[in-house]
Write an enzyme that holds these catalytic residues in place. Structure first.
Site, PDB file in Angstrom:
ATOM      1  N   SER A 120       0.837  -1.203   0.000  1.00  0.00           N
ATOM      2  CA  SER A 120       0.000   0.000   0.000  1.00  0.00           C
ATOM      3  C   SER A 120       0.869   1.249   0.000  1.00  0.00           C
ATOM      4  CB  SER A 120      -0.903   0.016   1.244  1.00  0.00           C
ATOM      5  OG  SER A 120      -1.739  -1.120   1.247  1.00  0.00           O
TER       6      SER A 120
HETATM    7  N1  SAH Z   1       0.299  -5.151   4.426  1.00  0.00           N
HETATM    8  C1  SAH Z   1       0.984  -5.430   3.181  1.00  0.00           C
HETATM    9  C2  SAH Z   1       0.199  -5.080   1.932  1.00  0.00           C
HETATM   10  C3  SAH Z   1      -1.110  -5.712   1.860  1.00  0.00           C
HETATM   11  S1  SAH Z   1      -1.719  -6.092   0.260  1.00  0.00           S
HETATM   12  C4  SAH Z   1       2.343  -4.794   3.143  1.00  0.00           C
HETATM   13  O1  SAH Z   1       2.781  -4.192   4.142  1.00  0.00           O
HETATM   14  O2  SAH Z   1       3.008  -4.890   2.128  1.00  0.00           O
HETATM   15  C5  SAH Z   1      -2.907  -7.284   0.803  1.00  0.00           C
HETATM   16  C6  SAH Z   1      -2.283  -8.610   1.154  1.00  0.00           C
HETATM   17  O3  SAH Z   1      -3.314  -9.403   1.731  1.00  0.00           O
HETATM   18  C7  SAH Z   1      -1.756  -9.395  -0.041  1.00  0.00           C
HETATM   19  O4  SAH Z   1      -0.447  -9.788   0.209  1.00  0.00           O
HETATM   20  C8  SAH Z   1      -2.689 -10.597  -0.107  1.00  0.00           C
HETATM   21  O5  SAH Z   1      -2.058 -11.756  -0.596  1.00  0.00           O
HETATM   22  C9  SAH Z   1      -3.106 -10.740   1.336  1.00  0.00           C
HETATM   23  N2  SAH Z   1      -4.337 -11.501   1.564  1.00  0.00           N
HETATM   24  C10 SAH Z   1      -5.444 -11.552   0.781  1.00  0.00           C
HETATM   25  N3  SAH Z   1      -6.370 -12.340   1.330  1.00  0.00           N
HETATM   26  C11 SAH Z   1      -5.835 -12.819   2.493  1.00  0.00           C
HETATM   27  C12 SAH Z   1      -6.322 -13.700   3.505  1.00  0.00           C
HETATM   28  N4  SAH Z   1      -7.527 -14.265   3.439  1.00  0.00           N
HETATM   29  N5  SAH Z   1      -5.510 -13.963   4.551  1.00  0.00           N
HETATM   30  C13 SAH Z   1      -4.270 -13.399   4.643  1.00  0.00           C
HETATM   31  N6  SAH Z   1      -3.772 -12.573   3.711  1.00  0.00           N
HETATM   32  C14 SAH Z   1      -4.545 -12.280   2.651  1.00  0.00           C
END
Ligand code: SAH
Length: 277
Positions: A120
């Protein structure tokens, strides 16, 4: 990586605190919980860069970009207190983006990190982190480890971080990144517990949490996460269907199942990746 947790726990350390040295931000009232242990100067660019070069072994050009973004985040009130400022400034976002994006790491933009995921933008990460109001010693759960940047940022605010990522390759890469940085003196990241799994179900064995931050979009507050929040605890999550969400702060009432919600962007819609099921 298996479902087994990867726990590496430091002894509880005193956390960052300190005050903005100048009178530049008079409106920022905050409580100081513990004496500062280490902290770069926050009141001028040259002193910050010099301190980071000496104490963290980082390089001036990227530090200059980080400082520039910090000033913008302060004026936009994505960061509004000194512990949050220190946490942002101590976290090498450039290490969590893909190598070819390093020069863009401090742009106010999300960036692809592979596997359909993104890191993000720094403004969103900062505002969500600020709104979470992490206190020293808080138990914090992050859903959506992605690059590992958000959990690293949080590790400057408390030494009790758990993070869950559904994509195994991303979970492995973030874990490797944290370990590499620990090896380079970023000792804070040794306190991050990480696992691959479906974050919808939280991390029951480590519950209850004081704070939960969800970094992928959901169209309802996941009940398992709400259940794993301690009474009085706070959750920040992007809430809403489709491709645009409201970022809300949910506070679990201390005596009941009631909850109060606040939109931390005052109605502005923000785009997040959807939570995978
Ligand atoms: N916090 C992250 C960016 C988040 S992007 C950072 O610091 O870079 C959203 C992330 O959520 C992605 O990596 C995606 O794979 C993950 N995601 C999506 N669905 C999920 C779920 N059900 N459980 C855990 N992670 C999930």
């Amino acid at each position: 990586m298996s479902q087994a947790s990867d726990r590496c726990r430091l002894t509880r350390r005193a956390v960052l605190a300190g005050a903005f040295a100048s009178a530049a931000l008079p409106a920022m009232a905050f409580e100081q919980h513990q004496a500062p242990q280490y902290s770069p100067p926050l009141d001028n660019r040259e002193d910050f860069i010099r301190w980071m070069e000496v104490n963290r072994g980082e390089e001036a050009p990227l530090l200059a970009n980080r400082w520039q973004r910090y000033l913008a985040l302060r004026s936009n009130r994505d960061i509004w207190e000194p512990r949050g400022a220190t946490a942002f400034l101590m976290t090498p976002r450039d290490q969590f983006v893909l190598a070819h994006d390093m020069i863009r790491a401090y742009d106010n933009a999300y960036l692809g990190i592979g596997y359909g995921a993104t890191i993000s933008g720094p403004g969103i990460v900062a505002r969500m982190t600020s709104a979470l109001e992490v206190l020293p010693g808080d138990r914090v759960l992050e859903i959506g480890t992605g690059s590992g940047y958000q959990s690293a940022y949080l590790a400057h605010l408390t030494d009790r971080i758990w993070t869950v990522e559904i994509v195994g390759e991303l979970a492995d890469r973030a874990k490797g990144k944290h370990e590499k940085l620990v090896g380079h003196g970023h000792q804070e990241y040794a306190s991050i517990s990480a696992k691959q799994g479906n974050g919808y179900f939280g991390w029951a064995e480590a519950a209850p949490f004081d704070k939960i931050i969800v970094t992928c979009a959901v169209d309802h507050v996941p009940q398992p996460l709400f259940d794993q929040l301690r009474p009085g605890g706070t959750m920040i999550l992007p809430l809403g269907p489709g491709s645009m969400q409201h970022v809300v702060k949910v506070v679990k009432a201390s005596s009941s199942f009631r909850r109060d919600t606040v939109d931390i962007y005052h109605g502005k819609l923000i785009r997040f990746l959807p939570m995978r099921v």
